[in-house]
Every structure is written in structure tokens, then in C-alpha cells.
Design an enzyme around this catalytic site. Structure first.
Site, PDB file in Angstrom:
ATOM      1  N   ASP A  12       0.959  -1.096   0.041  1.00 15.29           N
ATOM      2  CA  ASP A  12      -0.103  -0.005  -0.118  1.00 15.29           C
ATOM      3  C   ASP A  12       0.853   1.349  -0.257  1.00 15.29           C
ATOM      4  O   ASP A  12       2.181   1.129   0.487  1.00 15.29           O
ATOM      5  CB  ASP A  12      -0.935   0.003   1.185  1.00 15.29           C
ATOM      6  N   GLU A  14       0.765   5.783   0.454  1.00 10.61           N
ATOM      7  CA  GLU A  14       0.246   6.946   0.798  1.00 10.61           C
ATOM      8  C   GLU A  14       0.815   8.138  -0.229  1.00 10.61           C
ATOM      9  O   GLU A  14       2.157   7.969  -0.448  1.00 10.61           O
ATOM     10  CB  GLU A  14       0.322   7.420   2.265  1.00 10.61           C
ATOM     11  N   HIS A  66      -4.392  10.441   5.958  1.00  7.62           N
ATOM     12  CA  HIS A  66      -3.188   9.836   6.607  1.00  7.62           C
ATOM     13  C   HIS A  66      -2.670  10.132   7.614  1.00  7.62           C
ATOM     14  O   HIS A  66      -1.782   9.598   8.554  1.00  7.62           O
ATOM     15  CB  HIS A  66      -2.192   9.311   5.450  1.00  7.62           C
ATOM     16  N   HIS A 161      -5.313   6.387   7.832  1.00  7.75           N
ATOM     17  CA  HIS A 161      -4.846   5.352   6.855  1.00  7.75           C
ATOM     18  C   HIS A 161      -3.360   5.427   7.006  1.00  7.75           C
ATOM     19  O   HIS A 161      -2.851   6.395   7.215  1.00  7.75           O
ATOM     20  CB  HIS A 161      -5.114   5.909   5.466  1.00  7.75           C
ATOM     21  N   ASP A 166      -2.142  -0.829   6.616  1.00  2.00           N
ATOM     22  CA  ASP A 166      -3.058  -1.170   5.627  1.00  2.00           C
ATOM     23  C   ASP A 166      -2.567  -2.363   4.979  1.00  2.00           C
ATOM     24  O   ASP A 166      -3.481  -3.157   4.556  1.00  2.00           O
ATOM     25  CB  ASP A 166      -3.239  -0.041   4.701  1.00  2.00           C
TER      26      ASP A 166
END
Length: 253
Positions: A12, A14, A66, A161, A166
């Protein structure tokens, strides 16, 4: 690139901003990468996690999602600094990402900014877990949070997040959606992992991975079990293997 079918990397990212489509918006960059390794469908404990200096401001709307601020990223490495380590971690794996086109587009953009001609799908077999979920649950919402509730995966720590958290949650979700986590038999060697050498243990069965309660036997149950073992041993002419193992264990204590 040869793909190791037994090795899954769940990833994942960000970013500095949220794109409405699968392509990164002009100028937006990756600020966090989190990836966890599964070998033979089991968590190895090995991961790749880094925060990145994007050389631009993070959008306020993205910070609300996030929680990663410009001040926090000020002294972090750039993608160029972690490029080789990142490639080494993901190459040859099945790369599982939720809404993969979004993250892959950002990763490929980072490659391009370093004047690299390679693409993510040339390094890995890319699997979009969102596409898998939509095939399993057509017409339903399939966000990571929704899937956690549907599959009984604990995501209580996910207040914001974060790429690594995640990725860890998505790994459990993906295993649950695709048949569960591999289970080692009692006689298997422990799974050993180092940065340069990953042992590949052959799996004998597959189970679903849930947070199951551990119930310890009572004193009465232990006594009843011992009595039953003694009965088996007597009827087998002192050939009960379990009784011999218990005797050997007792003698070494």
C-alpha cells in the site's frame, strides 16, 4: 521476470494528494510505502516500510486521511535513496494491491522520474485485490474497512490510513478471500527468514485465518486425558507413541 508463485508481497502507498482516477495527478508523489511478505501464504514477519520526502507540499485533504505532515517528511529519504531496496523486495513476487492501478501508476511515475524504463508489472505479477473482491461480492461495497467487517478481520487500530498497517490488514483480507492462510504440519520445520535467504516450507493444508480464542484445558480435563492415554497404552501392549513421548519429555525436565 520469473515469478515465485509461493511469494506474495502485499503493498500500500500514501501520497501527497488523492487522484480521482487511476493516474496520479500532475506533481503528486508517494510519501509512504508499506509492504508485507507472505511465503506459502504465511506471514513471514519481513516487511518493507519507508516514509519519503516528496519535494512538494502535502495537500491538506490528504493529511486529514493519513495524518502525514510536511514537517514529519522534511528529513525523510527520497525515492531514489530506497529504489534498489524497494526493487529487491518486490521483484519476482505476486504483488497484491487494493485498487492496484492507482498505486502502480504512482510507482511507475517514480521510476520515470529516475529515468528508469522498467514498469511494475515487468517486475511482478500484479493482483488487484479490489477486482478480486468485486468478483466475489458483485454490487456491494468492497473498501478495505467493509471487507474487514465482512470477513471478520480486526481493523480496530486503523483510525488513520497508514501504508504498513493497511498492507498488514489487506494481507489478512486477501488470504481470507482466496482460501485462507497456509498451515504448517506439526512435523514441519519453523519458517526461517533472513534478508538474503527465505526458507520455503511446503504447506500441507489451508485454513481460514481468524482471531480464534485459545482455550486451555482444566485440571480435570488433563487428568481425564492422561487416564485415557494410559488406557490406550495398556491395550496396545505398551506401544502407545504418545505415552512414550510424554515419558521422554518428563525425563528431560
Amino acid at each position: 521476470m520469473q515469478i515465485n508463485e509461493n511469494r506474495i508481497v502485499v503493498l500500500d502507498t500514501e501520497t501527497t494528494g488523492m487522484s480521482g482516477g487511476s493516474e496520479p495527478q500532475i506533481g503528486h508523489r508517494i510519501i509512504e510505502i508499506g509492504a508485507v511478505e507472505l511465503l506459502n501464504r504465511r506471514h513471514t514477519g519481513r516487511n518493507f516500510h519507508v516514509y519519503l520526502q516528496p519535494d512538494r507540499e502535502v495537500d491538506p485533504a490528504a493529511i486529514e486521511v493519513h495524518g502525514i505532515t510536511n514537517e514529519f517528511l522534511a528529513d525523510k529519504p527520497r525515492f531514489a535513496d530506497v529504489f534498489n531496496e524497494f526493487i529487491e523486495f518486490i521483484k519476482g513476487s505476486e504483488l497484491v494491491i487494493h485498487n492496484a492501478p492507482f498505486d502502480v501508476a504512482f510507482i511507475n511515475q517514480e521510476f520515470e522520474l529516475l529515468h528508469q524504463t522498467l514498469k511494475t508489472d515487468e517486475l511482478c505479477k500484479v493482483t488487484d485485490s479490489l477486482k478480486v473482491a468485486r468478483q466475489m461480492y458483485p454490487g456491494k461495497k468492497n473498501s478495505l474497512d467493509v471487507l474487514c467487517g465482512r470477513l471478520g478481520i480486526d481493523n480496530s487500530k486503523r483510525t488513520l490510513h497508514g501504508a504498513l498497517l493497511d498492507a498488514e490488514i489487506l494481507a489478512d483480507v486477501y488470504l481470507a478471500m482466496t482460501g485462507g492462510q497456509g498451515s504448517l504440519m506439526l512435523d514441519a520445520e519453523p519458517l526461517a527468514v533472513t534478508s538474503g535467504n527465505m526458507a520455503q516450507n511446503e504447506e500441507k493444508s489451508v485454513i481460514k485465518r481468524h482471531n480464534l480464542a485459545i482455550l486451555k484445558p482444566t485440571a480435570e480435563e488433563l487428568a481425564a486425558h492422561q487416564k485415557y492415554i494410559e488406557l490406550i497404552n495398556k491395550k496396545s501392549g505398551n506401544q502407545c507413541l504418545w505415552e512414550k513421548l510424554l515419558a521422554e519429555a518428563s525425563s528431560t525436565q
